[in-house]
Write a protein that holds these residues in place. Structure first.
Motif, short mmCIF file in Angstrom:
data_model
loop_
_atom_site.label_atom_id
_atom_site.label_comp_id
_atom_site.label_asym_id
_atom_site.label_seq_id
_atom_site.Cartn_x
_atom_site.Cartn_y
_atom_site.Cartn_z
N GLU A 6 16.13 -69.38 5.23
CA GLU A 6 14.63 -69.75 5.41
C GLU A 6 14.06 -71.23 4.73
N SER A 7 13.02 -71.51 5.26
CA SER A 7 12.34 -72.49 4.67
C SER A 7 10.96 -72.65 4.68
N GLY A 8 10.21 -73.62 4.21
CA GLY A 8 8.77 -73.59 4.37
C GLY A 8 7.79 -73.02 3.26
N GLY A 9 8.41 -72.25 2.59
CA GLY A 9 7.47 -71.71 1.48
C GLY A 9 6.92 -72.77 0.62
N GLY A 10 6.14 -72.27 -0.34
CA GLY A 10 5.44 -73.14 -1.39
C GLY A 10 4.32 -72.44 -1.82
N ARG A 19 3.66 -72.32 7.47
CA ARG A 19 4.63 -71.70 8.34
C ARG A 19 6.15 -71.70 8.03
N LEU A 20 6.83 -70.42 7.84
CA LEU A 20 8.21 -70.29 7.44
C LEU A 20 8.93 -70.32 8.56
N LEU A 81 7.42 -67.83 11.28
CA LEU A 81 6.52 -67.02 10.86
C LEU A 81 5.09 -67.72 10.44
N GLN A 82 4.27 -67.82 11.09
CA GLN A 82 2.80 -68.68 11.05
C GLN A 82 1.92 -67.72 10.25
N MET A 83 1.54 -68.11 8.76
CA MET A 83 0.65 -67.33 8.04
C MET A 83 -0.73 -68.00 7.71
N ASN A 117 21.06 -55.97 9.44
CA ASN A 117 22.59 -56.37 8.82
C ASN A 117 22.69 -57.62 8.26
N TYR A 118 22.00 -58.44 8.87
CA TYR A 118 22.11 -60.00 8.16
C TYR A 118 20.82 -60.37 7.58
N TRP A 119 21.04 -60.89 6.33
CA TRP A 119 19.92 -61.54 5.44
C TRP A 119 19.86 -62.99 5.01
N GLY A 120 18.75 -63.61 5.03
CA GLY A 120 18.81 -64.95 4.53
C GLY A 120 18.63 -64.66 2.74
N GLN A 121 18.50 -65.94 2.11
CA GLN A 121 18.56 -65.97 0.83
C GLN A 121 16.84 -65.86 0.29
N GLY A 122 15.83 -66.12 1.22
CA GLY A 122 14.46 -66.06 0.78
C GLY A 122 13.98 -67.26 0.50
N THR A 123 12.65 -67.52 0.82
CA THR A 123 11.80 -68.53 0.21
C THR A 123 10.41 -68.11 -0.51
#
Length: 129
Positions: A6-10, A19-20, A81-83, A117-123
């Motif tokens: 994942e990317s785009g956090g802040g 937008r993530l 994911l547009q927030m 089943n599969y997960w990212g590390q998060g942002t």
């Protein structure tokens, strides 16, 4: 090796947008439904949105309907994911997750954590003035 990143956090002010992105490597997303989840400090991880394999169908939590939009580009092996209209209560670590799916329908229990089943590390997303 299957991997989601994942990317785009802040940090964003209330009312702002982010937008993530969730990029898959080691496998193609074509046969996976993708979900976005979030976890705030001291709270359980909760489902936000889910998108079917080809993007034809989506499901979202009531708390984000009308503000968040999930989409995907299978050529780029990426889900977005547009927030918009972000609120302080949207502050959380956001995760994307994948689950096998053989149809372009939203799968059963689309926002349940154990169904994936599969997960990212998060942002991290922080909404604050």
């Amino acid at each position: 090796q299957l991997q989601l990143v994942e990317s785009g956090g802040g940090l964003v002010q209330p009312g702002g947008s982010l937008r993530l992105s969730c990029v898959a490597s080691g496998f193609t997303l074509d046969y996976y439904a993708i979900g976005w989840f979030r976890q705030a400090p001291g709270k359980e991880r909760e489902g936000v949105s889910c998108i079917s394999t080809s993007g034809g169908n989506t499901a979202s939590a009531d708390s984000v309907k009308g503000r968040f939009t999930i989409s995907r580009d299978n050529v780029k092996n990426t889900v977005y994911l547009q927030m918009n209209s972000l609120k302080p209560e949207d502050t959380a670590v956001y995760y994307c997750a994948a689950r096998l799916s053989y149809s372009d329908y939203v799968p059963e229990n689309p926002l349940r954590v154990p169904a994936y089943n599969y997960w990212g590390q998060g942002t991290q997303v922080t909404v604050s003035s």
